[in-house]
Design a protein around this motif. Structure first.
Motif, PDB file in Angstrom:
ATOM      1  N   ILE A   1     -20.483   4.623  -7.399  1.00 38.14           N
ATOM      2  CA  ILE A   1     -19.537   4.457  -6.297  1.00 38.14           C
ATOM      3  C   ILE A   1     -20.286   3.957  -5.069  1.00 38.14           C
ATOM      4  CG2 ILE A   1     -17.859   5.640  -4.837  1.00 38.14           C
ATOM      5  CD1 ILE A   1     -17.500   7.630  -7.193  1.00 38.14           C
ATOM      6  N   TRP A   2     -19.788   2.891  -4.474  1.00 37.44           N
ATOM      7  CA  TRP A   2     -20.406   2.301  -3.299  1.00 37.44           C
ATOM      8  C   TRP A   2     -19.349   2.109  -2.224  1.00 37.44           C
ATOM      9  CZ3 TRP A   2     -19.034  -0.205  -7.719  1.00 37.44           C
ATOM     10  CH2 TRP A   2     -18.192  -1.302  -7.600  1.00 37.44           C
ATOM     11  N   ARG A   3     -19.802   1.922  -1.003  1.00 36.17           N
ATOM     12  CA  ARG A   3     -18.898   1.654   0.108  1.00 36.17           C
ATOM     13  C   ARG A   3     -18.196   0.318  -0.156  1.00 36.17           C
ATOM     14  NH1 ARG A   3     -20.447   4.504   3.764  1.00 36.17           N
ATOM     15  NH2 ARG A   3     -22.642   4.022   3.609  1.00 36.17           N
ATOM     16  N   GLY A   4     -16.878   0.307  -0.103  1.00 34.25           N
ATOM     17  CA  GLY A   4     -16.114  -0.888  -0.386  1.00 34.25           C
ATOM     18  C   GLY A   4     -15.564  -0.936  -1.806  1.00 34.25           C
ATOM     19  N   ALA A   5     -16.034  -0.033  -2.669  1.00 31.41           N
ATOM     20  CA  ALA A   5     -15.487   0.048  -4.024  1.00 31.41           C
ATOM     21  C   ALA A   5     -14.083   0.642  -3.953  1.00 31.41           C
ATOM     22  CB  ALA A   5     -16.367   0.937  -4.894  1.00 31.41           C
ATOM     23  N   TYR A   6     -13.313   0.399  -4.967  1.00 26.82           N
ATOM     24  CA  TYR A   6     -12.002   1.037  -5.099  1.00 26.82           C
ATOM     25  C   TYR A   6     -12.121   2.113  -6.159  1.00 26.82           C
ATOM     26  CZ  TYR A   6     -10.179  -2.673  -2.233  1.00 26.82           C
ATOM     27  OH  TYR A   6      -9.948  -3.515  -1.183  1.00 26.82           O
ATOM     28  N   ILE A   7     -11.471   3.253  -5.913  1.00 25.33           N
ATOM     29  CA  ILE A   7     -11.487   4.336  -6.885  1.00 25.33           C
ATOM     30  C   ILE A   7     -10.060   4.638  -7.321  1.00 25.33           C
ATOM     31  CG2 ILE A   7     -13.626   5.402  -6.069  1.00 25.33           C
ATOM     32  CD1 ILE A   7     -11.825   7.508  -4.618  1.00 25.33           C
ATOM     33  N   ALA A   8      -9.927   5.083  -8.548  1.00 25.17           N
ATOM     34  CA  ALA A   8      -8.669   5.618  -9.060  1.00 25.17           C
ATOM     35  C   ALA A   8      -8.937   7.094  -9.302  1.00 25.17           C
ATOM     36  CB  ALA A   8      -8.262   4.916 -10.342  1.00 25.17           C
ATOM     37  N   ALA A   9      -8.257   7.954  -8.530  1.00 21.60           N
ATOM     38  CA  ALA A   9      -8.510   9.387  -8.608  1.00 21.60           C
ATOM     39  C   ALA A   9      -7.241  10.143  -8.955  1.00 21.60           C
ATOM     40  CB  ALA A   9      -9.064   9.898  -7.278  1.00 21.60           C
ATOM     41  N   GLU A  10      -7.421  11.240  -9.677  1.00 28.01           N
ATOM     42  CA  GLU A  10      -6.286  12.117  -9.952  1.00 28.01           C
ATOM     43  C   GLU A  10      -5.740  12.613  -8.620  1.00 28.01           C
ATOM     44  OE1 GLU A  10      -7.607  15.291 -12.453  1.00 28.01           O
ATOM     45  OE2 GLU A  10      -8.668  13.908 -13.770  1.00 28.01           O
ATOM     46  N   PRO A  11      -4.411  12.746  -8.506  1.00 30.12           N
ATOM     47  CA  PRO A  11      -3.868  13.234  -7.240  1.00 30.12           C
ATOM     48  C   PRO A  11      -4.341  14.649  -6.948  1.00 30.12           C
ATOM     49  CG  PRO A  11      -2.106  12.772  -8.842  1.00 30.12           C
ATOM     50  CD  PRO A  11      -3.410  12.470  -9.499  1.00 30.12           C
ATOM     51  N   PRO A  12      -4.484  14.986  -5.657  1.00 34.93           N
ATOM     52  CA  PRO A  12      -4.859  16.349  -5.301  1.00 34.93           C
ATOM     53  C   PRO A  12      -3.796  17.341  -5.777  1.00 34.93           C
ATOM     54  CG  PRO A  12      -4.769  14.918  -3.367  1.00 34.93           C
ATOM     55  CD  PRO A  12      -4.292  14.130  -4.525  1.00 34.93           C
ATOM     56  N   GLU A  13      -4.169  18.596  -5.887  1.00 37.46           N
ATOM     57  CA  GLU A  13      -3.266  19.632  -6.392  1.00 37.46           C
ATOM     58  C   GLU A  13      -1.916  19.630  -5.683  1.00 37.46           C
ATOM     59  OE1 GLU A  13      -3.473  21.623  -9.042  1.00 37.46           O
ATOM     60  OE2 GLU A  13      -5.324  20.543  -9.517  1.00 37.46           O
ATOM     61  N   VAL A  14      -1.907  19.419  -4.378  1.00 38.34           N
ATOM     62  CA  VAL A  14      -0.667  19.478  -3.611  1.00 38.34           C
ATOM     63  C   VAL A  14       0.333  18.412  -4.074  1.00 38.34           C
ATOM     64  CG1 VAL A  14      -1.450  18.010  -1.702  1.00 38.34           C
ATOM     65  CG2 VAL A  14       0.257  19.772  -1.273  1.00 38.34           C
ATOM     66  N   TYR A  15      -0.152  17.323  -4.666  1.00 37.95           N
ATOM     67  CA  TYR A  15       0.713  16.247  -5.153  1.00 37.95           C
ATOM     68  C   TYR A  15       0.671  16.078  -6.672  1.00 37.95           C
ATOM     69  CZ  TYR A  15       1.380  14.730  -0.356  1.00 37.95           C
ATOM     70  OH  TYR A  15       1.719  14.687   0.965  1.00 37.95           O
ATOM     71  N   ALA A  16       0.018  16.981  -7.372  1.00 41.03           N
ATOM     72  CA  ALA A  16      -0.188  16.832  -8.817  1.00 41.03           C
ATOM     73  C   ALA A  16       1.133  16.706  -9.575  1.00 41.03           C
ATOM     74  CB  ALA A  16      -1.011  17.988  -9.365  1.00 41.03           C
ATOM     75  N   GLU A  17       2.114  17.519  -9.247  1.00 45.43           N
ATOM     76  CA  GLU A  17       3.399  17.473  -9.958  1.00 45.43           C
ATOM     77  C   GLU A  17       4.169  16.195  -9.621  1.00 45.43           C
ATOM     78  OE1 GLU A  17       6.060  18.536 -12.692  1.00 45.43           O
ATOM     79  OE2 GLU A  17       4.234  19.679 -12.276  1.00 45.43           O
ATOM     80  N   ARG A  18       4.200  15.839  -8.354  1.00 53.45           N
ATOM     81  CA  ARG A  18       4.972  14.672  -7.904  1.00 53.45           C
ATOM     82  C   ARG A  18       4.418  13.364  -8.468  1.00 53.45           C
ATOM     83  NH1 ARG A  18       6.104  12.898  -1.677  1.00 53.45           N
ATOM     84  NH2 ARG A  18       7.430  11.135  -2.174  1.00 53.45           N
ATOM     85  N   PHE A  19       3.099  13.259  -8.583  1.00 52.71           N
ATOM     86  CA  PHE A  19       2.470  12.021  -9.031  1.00 52.71           C
ATOM     87  C   PHE A  19       1.852  12.144 -10.422  1.00 52.71           C
ATOM     88  CE2 PHE A  19       2.489  11.553  -4.383  1.00 52.71           C
ATOM     89  CZ  PHE A  19       3.087  10.310  -4.281  1.00 52.71           C
ATOM     90  N   ARG A  20       2.410  13.008 -11.249  1.00 49.96           N
ATOM     91  CA  ARG A  20       1.888  13.209 -12.612  1.00 49.96           C
ATOM     92  C   ARG A  20       1.849  11.864 -13.358  1.00 49.96           C
ATOM     93  NH1 ARG A  20       1.404  17.713 -15.273  1.00 49.96           N
ATOM     94  NH2 ARG A  20       2.876  18.816 -13.931  1.00 49.96           N
ATOM     95  N   GLY A  21       0.716  11.541 -13.955  1.00 52.42           N
ATOM     96  CA  GLY A  21       0.572  10.307 -14.710  1.00 52.42           C
ATOM     97  C   GLY A  21       0.135   9.109 -13.873  1.00 52.42           C
ATOM     98  N   PHE A  22       0.012   9.293 -12.562  1.00 54.90           N
ATOM     99  CA  PHE A  22      -0.416   8.213 -11.680  1.00 54.90           C
ATOM    100  C   PHE A  22      -1.745   8.570 -11.035  1.00 54.90           C
ATOM    101  CE2 PHE A  22       4.180   7.786 -11.829  1.00 54.90           C
ATOM    102  CZ  PHE A  22       4.327   6.438 -12.073  1.00 54.90           C
ATOM    103  N   PHE A  23      -2.466   7.558 -10.599  1.00 50.98           N
ATOM    104  CA  PHE A  23      -3.722   7.760  -9.901  1.00 50.98           C
ATOM    105  C   PHE A  23      -3.585   7.285  -8.463  1.00 50.98           C
ATOM    106  CE2 PHE A  23      -5.100   7.462 -14.317  1.00 50.98           C
ATOM    107  CZ  PHE A  23      -5.935   8.569 -14.399  1.00 50.98           C
ATOM    108  N   PHE A  24      -4.298   7.934  -7.562  1.00 57.24           N
ATOM    109  CA  PHE A  24      -4.407   7.464  -6.192  1.00 57.24           C
ATOM    110  C   PHE A  24      -5.511   6.410  -6.197  1.00 57.24           C
ATOM    111  CE2 PHE A  24      -2.631  10.836  -3.118  1.00 57.24           C
ATOM    112  CZ  PHE A  24      -1.572  11.111  -3.954  1.00 57.24           C
ATOM    113  N   THR A  25      -5.179   5.176  -5.855  1.00 56.47           N
ATOM    114  CA  THR A  25      -6.170   4.113  -5.785  1.00 56.47           C
ATOM    115  C   THR A  25      -6.442   3.822  -4.319  1.00 56.47           C
ATOM    116  OG1 THR A  25      -5.418   3.196  -7.881  1.00 56.47           O
ATOM    117  CG2 THR A  25      -6.736   1.754  -6.473  1.00 56.47           C
TER     118      THR A  25
END
Length: 178
Positions: free
Chosen positions: A53-77
């Protein structure tokens, strides 16, 4: 070794490297489409290994617990702006800043949508990642926070190799393909 033997081994080596790269790509590479306005690009080429991971890279991360149910199956990019050891601060308007880039908090009824991420040093194994729109759910808010390496599924780069999904939808609608 003759020139023919050298050429033969060169082709075998090149072919082997091509096949290994193909297996790696099939196993770990994915195309992520941008479904929101939180980032400027249409698509991202992401890979799950290695997670460099470097500055300027894009990451796809599992949603935080507070949004886990709402965004199930999606990643925060999001785009990485802060690495371990960088300092999180706030500017005079309350925006969250890292290395000279500041991200204002979205307002709801004249007040910040949620509390800002606390000031301090980014610890080892965590990353500050942001979207470019003011209403992006990202590291600027305490309930999203810093993204831990364990929740980062993939790292990648922007790749506008395909049209935005809204353009594809409009094209399909115009041809009655839905």
């Amino acid at each position: 070794m003759t020139a023919i033997q050298s050429a033969k081994w060169g082709v075998i080596l090149a072919g082997s490297l091509f096949v290994m790269a193909g297996f790696w790509a099939l196993h770990t590479v994915r195309i992520t489409l941008n479904g929101s306005s939180s980032l400027p690009d249409h698509a991202y080429v992401m890979w799950g290994w290695p997670k460099a991971i470097w500055r300027g890279a894009y990451i796809a991360a599992e949603p935080p617990e507070v949004y886990a149910e709402r965004f199930r199956g999606f990643f925060f990019t999001k785009e990485v702006f802060g690495l371990p050891g960088d300092i999180i601060s706030h500017d005079g308007a309350g925006a969250v800043c890292v290395r000279g880039s500041c991200f204002p908090l979205a307002l709801k009824d004249g007040k910040p949508f949620a509390p800002a991420l606390a000031e301090g040093v980014i610890p080892e194994g965590r990353y500050a990642a942001f979207g470019t729109s003011a209403d992006s759910l990202d590291s600027r808010y305490v309930h999203i926070g810093l993204f831990p390496i364990e929740r980062i599924a993939a790292v990648g780069v922007a790749a506008n190799i395909i049209p935005h999904w809204k353009e594809l939808k409009a094209w399909a609608d115009a041809r009655g393909l839905r």
